[in-house]
Design a protein around this motif. Structure first.
Motif, mmCIF file in Angstrom:
data_model
loop_
_atom_site.group_PDB
_atom_site.id
_atom_site.type_symbol
_atom_site.label_atom_id
_atom_site.label_comp_id
_atom_site.label_asym_id
_atom_site.label_seq_id
_atom_site.Cartn_x
_atom_site.Cartn_y
_atom_site.Cartn_z
ATOM 1 N N VAL A 38 40.336 46.834 34.355
ATOM 2 C CA VAL A 38 39.384 47.135 33.391
ATOM 3 C C VAL A 38 40.109 48.989 33.939
ATOM 4 O O VAL A 38 39.618 49.013 35.071
ATOM 5 C CB VAL A 38 38.270 47.438 33.102
ATOM 6 C CG1 VAL A 38 38.425 48.682 31.743
ATOM 7 C CG2 VAL A 38 37.997 46.199 31.748
ATOM 8 N N THR B 73 40.687 53.322 27.631
ATOM 9 C CA THR B 73 40.550 52.119 28.369
ATOM 10 C C THR B 73 41.199 51.133 27.435
ATOM 11 O O THR B 73 40.446 50.815 26.491
ATOM 12 C CB THR B 73 38.506 51.589 28.030
ATOM 13 O OG1 THR B 73 38.110 53.538 28.887
ATOM 14 C CG2 THR B 73 38.105 50.811 29.522
ATOM 15 N N ILE C 204 37.357 43.345 37.793
ATOM 16 C CA ILE C 204 36.823 42.147 37.403
ATOM 17 C C ILE C 204 36.630 40.916 37.212
ATOM 18 O O ILE C 204 36.033 40.441 38.058
ATOM 19 C CB ILE C 204 36.654 42.136 35.698
ATOM 20 C CG1 ILE C 204 36.683 43.563 34.695
ATOM 21 C CG2 ILE C 204 36.014 40.635 35.145
ATOM 22 C CD1 ILE C 204 36.859 43.144 33.353
ATOM 23 N N GLU D 52 42.237 39.761 36.220
ATOM 24 C CA GLU D 52 41.434 40.855 35.697
ATOM 25 C C GLU D 52 40.519 42.109 35.807
ATOM 26 O O GLU D 52 39.823 42.359 36.637
ATOM 27 C CB GLU D 52 41.102 40.203 34.580
ATOM 28 C CG GLU D 52 40.445 40.750 33.465
ATOM 29 C CD GLU D 52 39.908 40.315 32.405
ATOM 30 O OE1 GLU D 52 39.120 40.443 31.296
ATOM 31 O OE2 GLU D 52 39.039 38.615 33.448
ATOM 32 N N ARG E 216 41.836 46.718 29.201
ATOM 33 C CA ARG E 216 41.534 45.960 29.776
ATOM 34 C C ARG E 216 42.576 45.401 29.796
ATOM 35 O O ARG E 216 43.986 44.654 29.565
ATOM 36 C CB ARG E 216 40.950 44.677 28.404
ATOM 37 C CG ARG E 216 40.310 43.500 29.975
ATOM 38 C CD ARG E 216 39.691 42.393 29.323
ATOM 39 N NE ARG E 216 39.989 42.276 27.641
ATOM 40 C CZ ARG E 216 40.541 40.761 27.859
ATOM 41 N NH1 ARG E 216 40.591 39.357 29.349
ATOM 42 N NH2 ARG E 216 41.251 40.029 26.378
#
Length: 144
Positions: A113, A41, A67, A111, A43
């Motif tokens: 993820v 995972t 996000i 942003e 970001r």
């Protein structure tokens, strides 16, 4: 949302309200996982107006959640679309080319993820050559 997607258990001993859980997306048929899969995972923060990565592919599927901001997202065979904060995206990986993951905002960061299931020990992003892009030009959806 069907009952099979409910992710809440009644807790008779709870002294606070239950968690708020919302299904953001689901994939009806799981894509094939590569052998020796590794889940990671990450970001990603795209600067204002960032073009993102050049065309590439992944060794396995990827599931993402925005996000903040907006991303122009384009996979081989699909028209480009804008994914906004609170929305999700996924791609099957493997042979499919991921053409775009650009910031759609000229004045704000974007942003997201993403959780990827790739072949352990291989790069997360595999660049696609100009020659291959030309050879597969007919697989790209018409651009706006």
């Amino acid at each position: 949302m069907s009952d099979e997607h409910l992710h809440h258990l009644d807790n008779p001993n709870a002294t606070t309200p239950p968690p708020r859980i919302e299904l953001v997306s689901s994939v009806p048929s799981p894509p094939p996982m590569p052998g020796n899969a590794e889940a990671m995972t990450i970001r990603v923060v795209l600067p204002p107006g960032s073009e993102g990565n050049p065309p590439h592919r992944h060794t396995g599927p990827a599931y993402g959640y925005m996000i903040r901001g907006e991303m122009i997202f384009e996979l081989e065979g699909e028209p480009e679309r804008v994914v906004k904060a609170g929305e999700s995206f996924w791609e099957p990986g493997g042979d499919r080319i991921h053409y775009q993951d650009a910031n759609n905002l000229p004045d704000a960061e974007t942003e997201f993820v993403v959780t990827m299931f790739g072949v352990a020990g291989q790069p997360m992003l595999i660049p696609v050559s100009a020659e291959e892009l030309e050879a597969r030009r007919d697989r790209r959806a018409p651009r706006p």
